[in-house]
Design a protein around this motif. Structure first.
Motif, short mmCIF file in Angstrom:
data_model
loop_
_atom_site.label_atom_id
_atom_site.label_comp_id
_atom_site.label_asym_id
_atom_site.label_seq_id
_atom_site.Cartn_x
_atom_site.Cartn_y
_atom_site.Cartn_z
N ASN A 157 0.86 -1.17 0.00
CA ASN A 157 0.00 0.00 0.00
C ASN A 157 0.90 1.23 0.00
OD1 ASN A 157 -1.47 2.15 2.06
ND2 ASN A 157 -2.87 1.26 0.57
N ARG A 158 0.34 2.33 -0.49
CA ARG A 158 1.14 3.55 -0.54
C ARG A 158 1.56 3.98 0.86
NH1 ARG A 158 -0.96 9.48 -2.70
NH2 ARG A 158 0.94 10.65 -2.16
N HIS A 159 0.72 3.78 1.88
CA HIS A 159 1.01 4.23 3.23
C HIS A 159 1.51 3.11 4.14
CE1 HIS A 159 -0.74 8.04 2.19
NE2 HIS A 159 -1.91 7.50 1.91
N ILE A 160 1.04 1.88 3.90
CA ILE A 160 1.44 0.75 4.75
C ILE A 160 1.86 -0.40 3.85
CG2 ILE A 160 0.73 -0.86 6.54
CD1 ILE A 160 -1.33 1.14 7.45
N GLU A 161 3.05 -0.92 4.12
CA GLU A 161 3.57 -2.01 3.32
C GLU A 161 4.38 -2.93 4.23
OE1 GLU A 161 6.56 -2.69 -0.52
OE2 GLU A 161 5.84 -0.69 0.02
N GLY A 162 4.23 -4.23 4.03
CA GLY A 162 4.98 -5.14 4.88
C GLY A 162 4.91 -6.57 4.41
N THR A 163 5.89 -7.35 4.88
CA THR A 163 5.93 -8.79 4.62
C THR A 163 6.27 -9.50 5.92
OG1 THR A 163 8.28 -8.76 3.99
CG2 THR A 163 6.65 -8.48 2.23
N HIS A 164 5.71 -10.71 6.05
CA HIS A 164 5.99 -11.52 7.23
C HIS A 164 6.12 -12.97 6.80
CE1 HIS A 164 5.71 -13.21 11.29
NE2 HIS A 164 4.85 -14.07 10.78
N ASP A 165 7.22 -13.59 7.23
CA ASP A 165 7.45 -15.01 6.95
C ASP A 165 7.93 -15.66 8.24
OD1 ASP A 165 7.24 -15.40 3.87
OD2 ASP A 165 8.46 -13.59 4.11
N SER A 166 7.30 -16.78 8.59
CA SER A 166 7.70 -17.49 9.80
C SER A 166 7.48 -18.98 9.60
CB SER A 166 6.90 -17.01 11.02
OG SER A 166 5.52 -17.27 10.84
N SER A 167 8.27 -19.75 10.31
CA SER A 167 8.12 -21.20 10.22
C SER A 167 8.56 -21.83 11.54
CB SER A 167 8.97 -21.77 9.07
OG SER A 167 10.35 -21.57 9.32
N ILE A 168 7.86 -22.90 11.88
CA ILE A 168 8.19 -23.70 13.06
C ILE A 168 8.33 -25.14 12.58
CG2 ILE A 168 7.46 -24.46 15.34
CD1 ILE A 168 5.81 -21.93 15.56
N THR A 169 9.49 -25.73 12.83
CA THR A 169 9.78 -27.07 12.34
C THR A 169 10.18 -27.97 13.50
OG1 THR A 169 10.58 -26.12 10.26
CG2 THR A 169 11.15 -28.42 10.71
N VAL A 170 9.61 -29.20 13.49
CA VAL A 170 9.97 -30.20 14.51
C VAL A 170 10.38 -31.47 13.78
CG1 VAL A 170 9.22 -31.51 16.51
CG2 VAL A 170 8.37 -29.19 16.17
N SER A 171 11.60 -31.92 14.05
CA SER A 171 12.09 -33.12 13.38
C SER A 171 11.39 -34.35 13.92
CB SER A 171 13.61 -33.24 13.59
OG SER A 171 14.08 -34.48 13.10
N SER A 172 11.03 -35.29 13.02
CA SER A 172 10.37 -36.53 13.44
C SER A 172 11.35 -37.50 14.07
CB SER A 172 9.69 -37.18 12.23
OG SER A 172 10.65 -37.47 11.23
N GLU A 173 12.65 -37.32 13.85
CA GLU A 173 13.64 -38.24 14.39
C GLU A 173 14.18 -37.78 15.74
OE1 GLU A 173 16.63 -38.62 11.44
OE2 GLU A 173 15.34 -39.66 9.98
N THR A 174 14.54 -36.51 15.82
CA THR A 174 15.15 -36.00 17.05
C THR A 174 14.22 -35.12 17.88
OG1 THR A 174 16.02 -34.06 15.90
CG2 THR A 174 17.40 -36.03 15.93
N PHE A 175 13.05 -34.77 17.31
CA PHE A 175 12.10 -33.87 17.98
C PHE A 175 12.73 -32.51 18.30
CE2 PHE A 175 10.25 -38.00 18.77
CZ PHE A 175 8.90 -37.78 18.52
#
Length: 852
Positions: free
Chosen positions: A289-307
Motif C-alpha cells: 500500500n502507498r502508506h502501509i507495506e509489509g511482509t511476514h514469513d515465519s516457520s516452526i519445524t519439529v524433526s520426526s527423528e530428534t524432535f
C-alpha cells in the motif's frame, strides 16, 4: 385400441380490460408413460396502458423424468409510470429461476434485474454440485446517475405551525458540492459490480495422514473462495483457499485499485502445514500500500527423528505518511540442532516532517541479540546502535547517537560480562552550540565463587549556552576492583568532575586506592573540591604491614575569604611490638598568619606487667607556633608513669611551666613556675606543692606560692600592649576589617586591664588559694567569651566580592544562598553528628569519673 400411454393438453386465452390493452396466455402439458416423462410449458404476455403503460411477460417450463428434474421460470416487465405531469418513472423488472436435479449433478440459478430511471440493480445466484466440486457463485452489479444532484435547488422561507418559527430561505444550493461528493467521486455516473464464489473441490480418495504418530489429519478436499468488487472509486479482488492435496495449505489474497492512490493495496498470505519428515508450520503474509507495506514469513519445524524444534521469523514493515516515513526489518532464527541458539535482528529507519513546528529529520536504529546455550554454558551478545539528526524551526539542529554493546558468558567457572555505551546529543542554533552532551562508558566484570574482578571507565562531556547561562563540563570515573573474599581486596576508584560555568567553577576530584592482603594493608583517598567561594583538597592514607601501621592526612583550602585559607599535613604511625602499642603523630598547619607544628608520641602497654618500667608507657606532645603577624609560641607536654611536665613559652613574653612527679599521693611533688624574657635561664616559682607521709593513713601537704609573680607577668604583658595592638592593626588592614578589629582590640585591651587591676589589688589577707584561682579562672572565661563574640561578629559582618560579581556581600548571605537546597541534608547530618558526639561525650565522662 392399445393401452393409455400418452397425455397432451393445449390452452390459449386472450383478454382485454380498461387498463390492459391485451393479455395472452398460451400453455401446454403432455405426459408419456412409456418414457416416464412429464412436461409443462406456459407463456403469459400482458400489455398495459394508461397511467401505467408497458409489457409484462411470464414463462414456465417444467420437465420431470426418472433421472432428471428441470424447472424454469422467467418473469419480465417494463413500464412507464406518470407520477406528476412532468415526472415519469421508467421501471424494468426481471426474475428468472432455474433448477436442474440429476443423480450426479445439481444446478440452481436465480437472476434478478431491477431498474428505476437511472438506477439499476442486477443479481445472479448459482449453486452447482457434481462429482468434482460444489460451488456457490454470486454476481451483483448496480448503476446510479447522480447528475441531478449537480442542479442547484432553492427552498423558500417556511412558516412552521404551532411554534411561531420561520425557516430561512435557501437559494442555489448545490448538494453535490456541499456534501463533498465532488471531491470523492470522479463522475456522477457510479457503478458497482460484486462477484463472489465459493468452491469446494472434492477428493475421490480420503486416506488419513499420520503426523509423527501423534496427529491424524484426514485428506479433505479444497475449499476456494473469491470476491470481486468494482466501482468508480475502488476495485477489490480477494480470494482465499484451503488446499489439502499433499499438505494443508491456506492461501489468502486481496487487491484493491482506486482512483485514490492511497487506497491501492495488495494482500497475500499463506499458511501451510507439512507432515513429511516431521512437522512444519509455515506462514507468509505480505501487504502493499502507498502508506502501509509489509511482509511476514515465519516457520516452526519439529524433526520426526530428534524432535528438535527450529523457529524462523522475518518481518518487514513500511509506513509512509505525510509527516512520517518508517521502515522496520526484523529477523529471528532459532534452533537446537547442535546446541540451543537464537539470533534476532531489528533495524528501523525513519524520517519525519512536521510542518507545524517545522521539524525535519531522520533516525535509524539497529538492534541485534544472539543467544547460545548448552548444559555447560550460556552466552548472550546484544548490540544497539541508533542515530538521529534533524532541524526544528529551520535554524535549530538536533543530533543524537547511541552505541551500546552487552556481552555475557556463564559457565561452571563463573560469569564474564562486558558492556559499552557511547552516546552523543547536540542542539545547535545555526553555528552556535546551545547544548551538547556525550557519554562513553565501558564496564567489564568477571565473577566466580573465589574472585570478583570489575573494571569501569566512564567519560562524559557537556556544554550548554542557554539564555544567560553557559557551562562546559567534563566528568570522568574510573574504577578497578579485585576482590577475593577470603584473601584480598584491591581497588582503585577515581572520580573527576569539572563543571565551569558562568556562575563559577565547580570541580570535584576523588581517588581511593585500597590494597588489603594478609601481609599488607593500604587504603588511601584523595578528594579535591573547587567552588566559586571555597576550594579544598584532602588526602588520607592508611598503610599497614604488620606490626607497623601508618596513617597520613593532608588538607588545604583556598577561598575568596583569604582568612579561611590553610594547609594541613598530618601523619600517624603505629607499631605493635613487645606487647606494647607505639604511636607517633605529626601535624603541620600552615596559614598566612601562622604555622603550627605538632609532634605527638605515645607508648602504651597492651597488658599489665609484673615489673613495668617507665619506658613502656609514656606520652609526649610538642606544639610549635610561628606567626609573622602576631608572635611565636612553643607548647611542651610529657607524661610518664612517674610524672608529668608541661610548658608554654613565647620568645618575647616569657615561659610558663608545670611539673608533677611521684607515683603515690604521699610522695608527690608539683610546681608551677615561669621565666622572664630578661632572664630566660632562671626559674621563678609561682606555686609549689609537696606531700610527705605522716602516719599510716595520713600525709602532710606543703603549699607555697609567689603573689608577686602574677603582677610581674601582667606588667610584662602591659609593656607588650603597643606591639600587640600593632599586630592587630596589621591583621585588620590585611583583611580589610579595620572597623571590626578595632572593636576586638578594645575588648582585649579592657580585659587585660581588668585582669591586671585584679592582680595588683589582691588582698594579702586572702590566704585561701582557692579564691585566687577561682578569680583567675573567672577572668579567663570572660576574656575568652569576649574574644569569641568579637571573632563571630567579624565573620558575620565582613563584606567581600564574589568572583564574577561587583556586588559586596557577607559570608552569611553567601552561605544562605549556597545551602538553601541542601538545608535538610545538613540538618540530618548535624543531628546524627550530635547524637554520636553525645554518646562519645557520655562515654568520656564515664571514663573520667572512674579515675581517682
Amino acid at each position: 385400441m392399445g393401452p393409455f400411454s400418452y397425455f397432451k393438453v393445449d390452452l390459449r386465452n386472450e383478454a382485454e380490460t380498461p387498463f390492459i390493452k391485451n393479455s395472452l396466455l398460451v400453455a401446454s402439458a403432455n405426459a408419456n408413460l412409456h418414457d416416464l416423462k412429464a412436461e409443462l410449458k406456459a407463456n403469459h404476455d400482458t400489455e398495459l396502458y394508461g397511467a401505467v403503460s408497458g409489457v409484462l411477460s411470464n414463462g414456465l417450463n417444467i420437465v420431470a423424468r426418472p433421472n432428471e428434474f428441470v424447472f424454469e421460470f422467467q418473469n419480465k416487465g417494463n413500464a412507464k409510470v406518470s407520477i406528476f405531469d412532468t415526472l415519469i418513472a421508467k421501471i424494468d423488472l426481471q426474475n428468472d429461476y432455474s433448477a436442474t436435479v440429476k443423480p450426479d449433478n445439481q444446478h440452481l440459478n436465480t437472476v434478478a434485474v431491477a431498474r428505476l430511471n437511472q438506477y439499476k440493480m442486477f443479481y445472479n445466484l448459482t449453486v452447482n454440485n457434481d462429482q468434482n466440486e460444489a460451488a456457490l457463485i454470486v454476481a451483483m452489479d448496480g448503476e446510479a446517475n447522480l447528475d441531478f444532484l449537480t442542479s442547484p435547488i432553492s427552498i423558500p422561507e417556511l412558516d412552521l405551525p404551532f411554534v411561531d418559527f420561520k425557516t430561512p430561505a435557501i437559494s442555489e444550493l448545490n448538494l453535490y458540492e456541499q456534501t463533498g461528493l465532488d471531491k470523492i467521486l470522479t463522475t456522477t455516473e457510479q457503478t458497482v459490480d460484486v462477484d463472489a464464489k465459493i468452491v469446494y473441490q472434492k477428493r475421490k480418495a480420503a486416506p488419513l495422514v499420520d503426523v509423527m504418530g501423534l496427529v491424524h489429519i484426514p485428506h479433505l478436499g479444497d475449499l476456494i473462495t473469491e470476491l470481486s468488487l468494482k466501482s468508480a472509486i475502488l476495485n477489490l479482488n480477494a480470494n482465499a483457499g484451503l488446499y489439502t492435496e499433499d499438505n494443508v495449505v491456506f492461501r489468502l489474497g486481496a487487491t484493491t485499485v482506486s482512483v485514490f492512490e492511497g487506497l491501492n493495496a495488495k494482500l497475500d498470505g499463506t499458511t501451510s502445514l507439512t507432515t513429511k519428515s516431521g512437522l512444519k508450520l509455515a506462514n507468509s503474509l505480505s501487504l502493499e500500500n502507498r502508506h502501509i507495506e509489509g511482509t511476514h514469513d515465519s516457520s516452526i519445524t519439529v524433526s520426526s527423528e530428534t524432535f528438535e524444534p527450529a523457529v524462523s521469523v522475518a518481518t518487514i514493515a513500511k509506513i509512509s505518511l505525510p509527516i512520517l516515513n518508517l521502515e522496520a526489518n526484523q529477523n529471528l532464527v532459532a534452533d537446537t540442532k547442535t546446541k540451543a541458539n537464537a539470533v534476532s535482528t531489528l533495524r528501523v529507519k525513519a524520517d519525519f516532517n512536521i510542518p507545524m513546528i517545522k521539524a525535519v529529520g531522520k533516525a535509524e536504529v539497529d538492534h541485534s541479540l544472539k543467544l547460545e546455550g548448552a548444559f555447560e554454558y550460556l552466552s548472550m551478545e546484544s548490540s544497539t546502535r541508533a542515530n538521529m539528526d534533524g532541524t526544528v524551526h529551520e535554524d535549530y539542529l538536533v543530533l543524537g547517537v547511541l552505541d551500546n554493546e552487552f556481552n555475557l558468558y556463564l559457565n561452571n567457572d563463573g560469569l564474564r560480562s562486558t558492556s559499552k555505551i557511547i552516546a552523543d546529543a547536540k542542539l545547535n542554533h545555526g553555528t552556535d552550540k546551545l547544548f551538547g552532551m556525550d557519554v562513553n562508558e565501558n564496564l567489564a566484570v568477571e565473577a566466580s565463587l573465589s574472585r570478583v574482578y570489575a573494571v569501569l571507565k566512564y567519560t562524559s562531556n557537556n556544554e550548554a549556552d542557554l539564555f544567560s547561562f553557559n557551562t562546559n563540563g567534563k566528568h570522568i570515573a574510573q574504577a578497578t576492583i579485585d576482590f577475593a573474599p577470603v584473601s584480598s581486596l584491591i581497588a582503585d576508584i577515581e572520580i573527576d568532575i569539572s563543571q565551569p560555568s558562568s556562575l563559577g567553577e565547580l570541580t570535584i576530584f576523588e581517588k581511593t586506592v585500597a590494597e588489603v592482603t594478609a601481609d599488607k594493608q593500604k587504603i588511601s583517598t584523595n578528594t579535591k573540591f573547587i567552588s566559586p567561594l571555597y576550594s579544598t583538597n584532602l588526602a588520607a592514607e592508611v598503610e599497614g604491614n604488620a606490626p607497623v601501621f601508618k596513617v597520613t592526612f593532608k588538607s588545604s583550602a583556598t577561598s575568596v575569604i583569604v582568612f579561611l585559607e590553610y594547609d594541613l599535613d598530618a601523619s600517624t604511625s603505629a607499631k605493635f611490638e613487645d606487647e606494647a602499642l607505639n604511636m607517633d603523630s605529626k601535624v603541620v598547619l600552615t596559614h598566612s598568619d601562622m604555622t603550627m607544628n605538632v609532634n605527638h608520641a605515645t607508648s602504651q602497654a597492651l597488658r599489665k606487667r609484673r615489673q613495668a618500667d617507665d619506658s613502656v608507657s609514656h606520652h609526649t606532645l610538642n606544639v610549635d607556633i610561628t606567626s609573622p603577624t602576631f608572635t611565636d609560641m612553643n607548647i611542651r607536654f610529657a607524661a610518664r608513669r612517674d610524672g608529668i611536665s608541661g610548658s608554654v613559652s613565647t620568645p618575647h613574653n616569657g615561659f610558663l611551666g608545670l611539673q608533677l612527679s611521684g607515683r603515690v599521693p604521699s610522695q608527690m611533688n608539683a610546681r608551677f613556675y615561669g621565666r622572664y624574657p630578661s632572664a630566660p635561664e632562671d626559674d621563678v616559682d609561682i606555686l609549689a606543692i609537696r606531700s610527705s607521709p605522716k602516719d599510716a593513713d595520713k600525709m602532710t601537704l606543703q603549699i607555697s606560692y609567689n603573689m608577686e609573680a602574677p603582677k610581674v607577668l601582667l606588667s610584662e604583658l602591659k609593656m607588650k600592649l603597643p606591639s600587640i595592638l600593632s599586630s592587630f592593626t596589621v591583621f585588620a588592614d590585611k583583611y580589610q576589617i579595620t572597623t571590626k578589629m578595632s572593636d576586638l582590640k578594645d575588648s582585649v585591651l579592657n580585659r587585660i586591664n581588668e585582669a591586671y587591676a585584679a592582680a595588683i589589688n589582691y588582698d594579702d589577707q586572702m590566704s585561701q588559694l582557692s579564691i585566687f584561682y577561682r578569680n583567675t579562672i573567672v577572668e579567663y572565661q570572660k576574656s575568652v567569651q569576649v574574644l569569641l563574640d568579637a571573632v563571630i561578629k567579624v565573620l558575620r559582618e565582613t563584606q567581600f566580592k564574589v568572583p564574577g560579581s561587583e556586588e559586596m556581600t557577607t559570608l552569611p548571605e553567601v552561605l544562605k544562598k549556597l545551602t538553601t537546597s541542601i538545608a535538610a541534608m545538613l540538618d540530618a547530618t548535624i543531628q546524627i553528628t550530635y547524637e554520636n558526639m553525645e554518646v562519645y561525650y557520655n562515654a568520656f565522662i564515664d571514663n573520667i569519673s572512674s579515675i581517682k
